[in-house]
Design a protein around this motif. Structure first.
Motif, PDB file in Angstrom:
ATOM      1  N   ALA A 147       2.381   5.330   8.555  1.00 15.40           N
ATOM      2  CA  ALA A 147       2.414   3.909   8.176  1.00 15.40           C
ATOM      3  C   ALA A 147       2.835   3.054   9.368  1.00 15.40           C
ATOM      4  O   ALA A 147       2.280   1.972   9.602  1.00 15.40           O
ATOM      5  CB  ALA A 147       3.371   3.706   7.001  1.00 15.40           C
ATOM      6  N   GLU A 148       3.808   3.557  10.138  1.00 12.00           N
ATOM      7  CA  GLU A 148       4.295   2.775  11.290  1.00 12.00           C
ATOM      8  C   GLU A 148       3.193   2.560  12.318  1.00 12.00           C
ATOM      9  O   GLU A 148       3.002   1.467  12.836  1.00 12.00           O
ATOM     10  CB  GLU A 148       5.495   3.491  11.944  1.00 12.00           C
ATOM     11  CG  GLU A 148       6.784   3.297  11.159  1.00 12.00           C
ATOM     12  CD  GLU A 148       7.814   4.387  11.452  1.00 12.00           C
ATOM     13  OE1 GLU A 148       7.649   5.123  12.438  1.00 12.00           O
ATOM     14  OE2 GLU A 148       8.779   4.490  10.661  1.00 12.00           O
ATOM     15  N   PHE A 194       0.858  -1.193   0.000  1.00  9.47           N
ATOM     16  CA  PHE A 194       0.000   0.000   0.000  1.00  9.47           C
ATOM     17  C   PHE A 194       0.887   1.234   0.000  1.00  9.47           C
ATOM     18  O   PHE A 194       1.652   1.438   0.941  1.00  9.47           O
ATOM     19  CB  PHE A 194      -0.909   0.028   1.235  1.00  9.47           C
ATOM     20  CG  PHE A 194      -2.050  -0.943   1.151  1.00  9.47           C
ATOM     21  CD1 PHE A 194      -1.866  -2.286   1.454  1.00  9.47           C
ATOM     22  CD2 PHE A 194      -3.307  -0.519   0.734  1.00  9.47           C
ATOM     23  CE1 PHE A 194      -2.910  -3.192   1.353  1.00  9.47           C
ATOM     24  CE2 PHE A 194      -4.363  -1.408   0.622  1.00  9.47           C
ATOM     25  CZ  PHE A 194      -4.166  -2.748   0.944  1.00  9.47           C
ATOM     26  N   ILE A 195       0.779   2.047  -1.048  1.00  7.01           N
ATOM     27  CA  ILE A 195       1.524   3.309  -1.090  1.00  7.01           C
ATOM     28  C   ILE A 195       0.530   4.442  -0.826  1.00  7.01           C
ATOM     29  O   ILE A 195      -0.360   4.694  -1.633  1.00  7.01           O
ATOM     30  CB  ILE A 195       2.227   3.493  -2.448  1.00  7.01           C
ATOM     31  CG1 ILE A 195       3.241   2.359  -2.667  1.00  7.01           C
ATOM     32  CG2 ILE A 195       2.901   4.860  -2.504  1.00  7.01           C
ATOM     33  CD1 ILE A 195       4.043   2.481  -3.935  1.00  7.01           C
ATOM     34  N   GLY A 196       0.669   5.081   0.334  1.00  7.95           N
ATOM     35  CA  GLY A 196      -0.285   6.109   0.733  1.00  7.95           C
ATOM     36  C   GLY A 196      -1.359   5.490   1.611  1.00  7.95           C
ATOM     37  O   GLY A 196      -2.315   4.884   1.114  1.00  7.95           O
ATOM     38  N   VAL A 197      -1.165   5.582   2.926  1.00  6.84           N
ATOM     39  CA  VAL A 197      -2.157   5.001   3.843  1.00  6.84           C
ATOM     40  C   VAL A 197      -2.786   6.106   4.702  1.00  6.84           C
ATOM     41  O   VAL A 197      -2.655   6.120   5.912  1.00  6.84           O
ATOM     42  CB  VAL A 197      -1.580   3.844   4.704  1.00  6.84           C
ATOM     43  CG1 VAL A 197      -1.398   2.603   3.866  1.00  6.84           C
ATOM     44  CG2 VAL A 197      -0.268   4.234   5.371  1.00  6.84           C
ATOM     45  N   CYS A 221       3.383   1.755   3.064  1.00  2.64           N
ATOM     46  CA  CYS A 221       4.349   2.852   2.873  1.00  2.64           C
ATOM     47  C   CYS A 221       3.575   4.161   2.911  1.00  2.64           C
ATOM     48  O   CYS A 221       2.452   4.227   2.408  1.00  2.64           O
ATOM     49  CB  CYS A 221       5.030   2.833   1.513  1.00  2.64           C
ATOM     50  SG  CYS A 221       5.202   1.268   0.715  1.00  2.64           S
ATOM     51  N   ASN A 222       4.182   5.182   3.450  1.00  2.00           N
ATOM     52  CA  ASN A 222       3.549   6.498   3.457  1.00  2.00           C
ATOM     53  C   ASN A 222       4.629   7.573   3.460  1.00  2.00           C
ATOM     54  O   ASN A 222       5.691   7.391   4.049  1.00  2.00           O
ATOM     55  CB  ASN A 222       2.642   6.652   4.684  1.00  2.00           C
ATOM     56  CG  ASN A 222       1.655   7.786   4.513  1.00  2.00           C
ATOM     57  OD1 ASN A 222       0.724   7.675   3.705  1.00  2.00           O
ATOM     58  ND2 ASN A 222       1.847   8.876   5.227  1.00  2.00           N
ATOM     59  N   VAL A 263      -8.663   0.651   3.437  1.00  6.20           N
ATOM     60  CA  VAL A 263      -8.599  -0.522   2.545  1.00  6.20           C
ATOM     61  C   VAL A 263      -7.534  -1.505   3.056  1.00  6.20           C
ATOM     62  O   VAL A 263      -7.735  -2.724   3.058  1.00  6.20           O
ATOM     63  CB  VAL A 263      -8.320  -0.093   1.079  1.00  6.20           C
ATOM     64  CG1 VAL A 263      -8.135  -1.303   0.177  1.00  6.20           C
ATOM     65  CG2 VAL A 263      -9.464   0.777   0.556  1.00  6.20           C
ATOM     66  N   ALA A 264      -6.411  -0.963   3.526  1.00  6.98           N
ATOM     67  CA  ALA A 264      -5.355  -1.832   4.078  1.00  6.98           C
ATOM     68  C   ALA A 264      -5.887  -2.614   5.279  1.00  6.98           C
ATOM     69  O   ALA A 264      -5.603  -3.815   5.429  1.00  6.98           O
ATOM     70  CB  ALA A 264      -4.139  -1.002   4.484  1.00  6.98           C
TER      71      ALA A 264
END
Ligand SMILES: NC(=O)c1ccc[n+]([C@@H]2O[C@H](COP(=O)([O-])OP(=O)(O)OC[C@H]3O[C@@H](n4cnc5c(N)ncnc54)[C@H](OP(=O)(O)O)[C@@H]3O)[C@@H](O)[C@H]2O)c1
Length: 264
Positions: free
Chosen positions: A37-38, A4-7, A30-31, A14-15
């Motif tokens: 993201a963490e 996932f790029i952009g959370v 990833c963000n 969605v993630a």
């Protein structure tokens, strides 16, 4: 593996849904602001990585950035995307599958999804369309991975902006409706907290009844309008104030605005 790029709001929701179905060790977030993201990864039990590593290692790459950031993101990842050919899953309003494919350098499978915020609690709708390069096997794998989000349903791409207005924007319209109903109840003396809870429960119950019974909303409305009763008086008031016309207009205006997003 699912990257996932952009959370942010939507990518994160969605993630969360995908993590419910897939083993969390197959999901990577990833963000741009890494702490986001963490924090989410710690909550969902999955891992964080960077955009390049996700693009290199994940079969399914979800793109949760704003439409206006998509070009720059995909152009930066182009060499990796062209080498690895992951399936790109874009949730960007207004950007077509073809536009996503072109931004990534062409010849790459794309699924375009349009989720709404209730996916975060498994009660959402995800409409999707695809380009010609997505295999039936990948489509099935993605539909299955997304199913914990709620309804996952194919829709012709030309209708995605309308679907986006109907499902993506309508939670906000419904929030207005609930707030207004609660305001009316408060004016009649019901305490605010109770009024808000009852309004939300009434909306959820009516929606569930419509879905589970399969009845037309007009028939459900008729069933609660007793002759000479109070409900029909409320319906008359809403009709006099053009309630349905206003809602129709809101959906149509939002659909038009959704289409414009991809042109910006
Ligand atoms: N919100 C909805 O109801 C909804 C419904 C349907 C579709 N969508 C679509 O979902 C997408 C995201 O919307 P949103 O409301 O979730 O926006 P958002 O909350 O702003 O999320 C976007 C995320 O992308 C991150 N980002 C931006 N550039 C990045 C990059 N180069 N690499 C990694 N991460 C990057 C941002 O990081 P920072 O933390 O650094 O800002 C932010 O967390 C949009 O395309 C929108 O059209 C939204």
């Amino acid at each position: 593996m699912f990257g996932f790029i952009g959370v942010g709001n939507m990518g994160g929701a969605v993630a969360a849904a995908v993590c419910k179905g897939a083993e969390a060790d197959k999901v990577f977030l990833c963000n741009r602001t890494a702490e986001k993201a963490e924090k989410l990864a710690a909550h969902l039990g999955c891992a964080v990585t960077d955009n390049q590593t996700a693009a290199k290692t994940c079969r399914y790459l979800f793109l949760g950035v704003k439409p206006q950031n998509m070009k720059e993101l995909l152009e930066g990842l182009r060499p990796i995307l062209q080498e690895k050919k992951p399936v790109l899953v874009s949730m960007a309003a207004g950007l077509t599958a073809k536009q996503i494919e072109e931004m990534a350098g062409g010849d790459i499978p794309v699924m375009r999804i349009m989720p709404n915020t209730p996916v975060a609690i498994g009660c959402g709708v995800i409409m999707y369309c695809k380009n010609g390069l997505l295999t039936a096997e990948d489509e099935q794998a993605l539909v299955s991975a997304l199913s914990p989000a709620g309804i996952v349903d194919p829709l012709e791409e030309r209708l995605m902006d309308a679907g986006s207005a109907l499902c993506g924007c309508s939670p906000a319209f419904t929030d207005l409706y609930m707030e207004a109903m609660a305001d009316g109840a408060v004016a009649c003396g019901i305490p605010r907290a109770k009024a808000l809870k009852y309004a939300a429960a009434a909306v959820a119950g009516a929606a569930r009844l419509a879905l589970e019974s399969g009845e037309h909303p007009g028939a459900l409305k008729d069933a609660v309008c007793s002759p000479g009763g109070c409900t029909i008086q409320g319906v008359r008031t809403l009709e006099n104030r053009a309630f349905r016309g206003a809602v129709m207009e809101a959906v149509m205006v939002a659909a038009g605005a959704s289409g414009d997003l991809g042109k910006k």
